[in-house]
Design an enzyme around this catalytic site. Structure first.
Site, PDB file in Angstrom:
ATOM      1  N   SER A 159       0.839  -1.164   0.000  1.00  9.08           N
ATOM      2  CA  SER A 159      -0.030   0.052  -0.071  1.00  9.08           C
ATOM      3  C   SER A 159       0.827   1.242  -0.157  1.00  9.08           C
ATOM      4  O   SER A 159       1.672   1.418  -0.920  1.00  9.08           O
ATOM      5  CB  SER A 159      -0.951  -0.142   1.235  1.00  9.08           C
ATOM      6  OG  SER A 159      -2.050   0.796   1.205  1.00  9.08           O
ATOM      7  N   ASP A 302      -9.008  -6.454  -4.228  1.00 11.25           N
ATOM      8  CA  ASP A 302      -8.516  -5.210  -3.878  1.00 11.25           C
ATOM      9  C   ASP A 302      -9.316  -4.246  -4.841  1.00 11.25           C
ATOM     10  O   ASP A 302      -8.923  -4.038  -5.954  1.00 11.25           O
ATOM     11  CB  ASP A 302      -7.240  -5.062  -3.993  1.00 11.25           C
ATOM     12  CG  ASP A 302      -6.539  -3.766  -3.309  1.00 11.25           C
ATOM     13  OD1 ASP A 302      -7.282  -2.592  -3.207  1.00 11.25           O
ATOM     14  OD2 ASP A 302      -5.345  -3.587  -2.900  1.00 11.25           O
ATOM     15  N   HIS A 332      -8.314  -5.018   0.040  1.00 12.76           N
ATOM     16  CA  HIS A 332      -6.909  -4.481   0.051  1.00 12.76           C
ATOM     17  C   HIS A 332      -6.135  -4.693   1.508  1.00 12.76           C
ATOM     18  O   HIS A 332      -5.009  -5.056   1.265  1.00 12.76           O
ATOM     19  CB  HIS A 332      -7.027  -2.748   0.240  1.00 12.76           C
ATOM     20  CG  HIS A 332      -5.931  -2.425   0.289  1.00 12.76           C
ATOM     21  ND1 HIS A 332      -4.823  -2.182  -0.621  1.00 12.76           N
ATOM     22  CD2 HIS A 332      -5.441  -1.407   1.160  1.00 12.76           C
ATOM     23  CE1 HIS A 332      -3.940  -1.516  -0.260  1.00 12.76           C
ATOM     24  NE2 HIS A 332      -4.070  -0.900   0.938  1.00 12.76           N
TER      25      HIS A 332
HETATM   26  N1  HSE Z   1      -5.433  -0.918   6.792  1.00 13.15           N
HETATM   27  C1  HSE Z   1      -4.254  -0.185   6.300  1.00 13.15           C
HETATM   28  C2  HSE Z   1      -4.759   0.197   5.024  1.00 13.15           C
HETATM   29  C3  HSE Z   1      -4.018   0.986   4.421  1.00 13.15           C
HETATM   30  O1  HSE Z   1      -3.029   0.307   3.529  1.00 13.15           O
HETATM   31  C4  HSE Z   1      -3.793   0.938   7.242  1.00 13.15           C
HETATM   32  O2  HSE Z   1      -4.761   1.280   7.875  1.00 13.15           O
HETATM   33  O3  HSE Z   1      -2.629   1.214   7.153  1.00 13.15           O
END
Ligand code: HSE
Ligand code: ACO
Length: 358
Positions: A159, A302, A332
């Site tokens: 991410s 995702d 995701h």
């Molecule tokens: N659940 C993840 C999502 C972002 O990639 C976070 O809070 O960092």
């Protein structure tokens, strides 16, 4: 410049939850990444070997932090966000690897960010400048220099962490030997910017309520329609809320308790600005700079960073394997949850034998 040795509170912003004080700080007198001075909070597991060849950099996502693992050492039991991947016998075993996890520049878990003091002595707050993933990596390069890490054995990131990881690989190809990109894009898309800028508007309208609203919007994008339907359906709760509403309320409340609203805005805007091809002749030209052995993986469900974005990365990086697909009901967030599949990718990327000099 100094490494370590400072108290958590000296970093300007650490408020609670420090896992037994195992965090260290690197201080750069600056200017660095457009800031007059920078401190980077980081944690390490394992030991750097004699030829400095076993260092692994793990890049956390939006609301993550340096505490990737919590159960490795007695006396430090605070859970980490990738506990299944880091520890004895796990894909990132501190007996073999020197694992380094910095809190991102602009964050609120110890590294310089909006909670830190500006030159006028007051917290930066909403005055904190825009920092891009490239700026964040510039700060991490200084940390690597201070740690004596000339080249990472691997840089891993999912991410937002993947945005920094790909910036490392494109901007500093000689400083990493392998790369794992998870559920991340080469450049943020219009839809990602749309969702993120809506969250920024909410926070700017009301920092506390807005941060909760932002987390609700974001969390929906982190999961899947099918998961929400299966887990919650249309079930009501005794208090009149839908179960799914209560679930989102819970995630919102948790984030408001542990995260700084200004930092959320800074990091969200850094993600919106992410374009590895900026000033490099575009994404394809930029990705051709990567020399690290690379695995790119996405999650089949995702809806925030869809597979097509990881396919673009895998196709554009000449040293990448074919695109890998993590199968999951979770969307995701699978890069945090599907630890067996992600762990298998880490084991594949990193040799099981420690390089010489250990
Ligand atoms: N659940 C993840 C999502 C972002 O990639 C976070 O809070 O960092
Ligand atoms: C220890 C820390 O502070 S973590 C700090 C670092 N954080 C990060 O790195 C962020 C990354 N983590 C995350 O984004 C998330 O926590 C994830 C992705 C790991 C969560 O994934 P999952 O394990 O699938 O958790 P899920 O989304 O099902 O949420 C579980 C929570 O919802 C709660 N919940 C479930 N249903 C409901 C409901 N109907 N109403 C209210 N709450 C509910 C559970 O009680 C549980 O609460 P808890 O987390 O306080 O124990």
């Amino acid at each position: 410049m100094t490494t370590g040795g400072e108290t958590p509170r000296a970093a300007g912003g650490w408020r609670e939850g420090d896992p037994a004080g195992r965090r260290l700080w690197y201080s750069h007198d600056g200017p660095l990444a457009g800031l007059p001075a920078v401190k980077i909070a980081y944690e390490t597991w394992g030991t750097l070997n004699a030829d400095r060849s076993n260092a692994v950099l793990v890049e956390h996502a939006l609301t993550g932090d340096s505490h990737v693992a919590g159960v490795v050492e007695p006396g430090h039991p605070t859970p980490g966000w990738w506990d299944a991947l880091v520890g004895p016998g796990r894909p990132l075993d501190p007996a073999h690897w020197f694992i380094v996890v910095p809190n991102v520049l602009g964050g609120c878990q110890g590294t310089t960010g909006p909670l830190s003091a500006a030159p006028d002595g007051k917290p930066w707050g909403s005055r904190f400048p825009l920092v891009t993933a490239r700026d964040q990596v510039t700060a991490e390069v200084a940390l690597a220099d201070a740690l004596g890490v000339d080249a990472w054995a691997a840089v891993l990131g999912g991410s937002m962490g993947g945005m920094r990881a790909v910036e490392w690989a494109v901007g500093h190809p000689d400083r990493l030997r392998s790369l794992l990109l998870l559920a991340t894009p080469a450049a943020s898309s219009a839809e990602q910017i749309a969702l993120a800028s809506t969250q920024v508007h909410a926070v700017r309208a009301d920092p506390v309520l807005g941060l909760g609203i932002a987390r609700r919007i974001a969390h929906i994008s982190y999961r899947t329609e099918a998961e929400l339907a299966a887990r919650f359906g249309r079930d009501p709760q005794g208090d009149g809320r839908f179960a799914v509403e209560s679930y989102l309320d819970h995630h919102a409340d948790k984030l408001v308790r542990r995260f700084d609203p200004d930092s959320y805005v800074v990091l969200t805007e850094s993600m919106n600005s992410h374009d590895v091809g900026r000033d490099r002749g575009g994404v394809r030209a930029a990705l051709r700079r990567v020399t690290a052995r690379t695995i790119v993986a996405g999650v089949d469900t995702d809806r925030l960073f869809p597979l097509a974005q990881q396919a673009e990365l895998a196709a554009g990086i000449t040293t990448a394997d074919d695109l890998r697909v993590v199968t999951s009901d979770y969307g995701h967030d699978a890069f945090l949850i599907e630890s067996d599949q992600v762990g298998a990718l880490v084991r594949e990327l990193l040799p099981t034998r420690v390089p010489s000099g250990a």
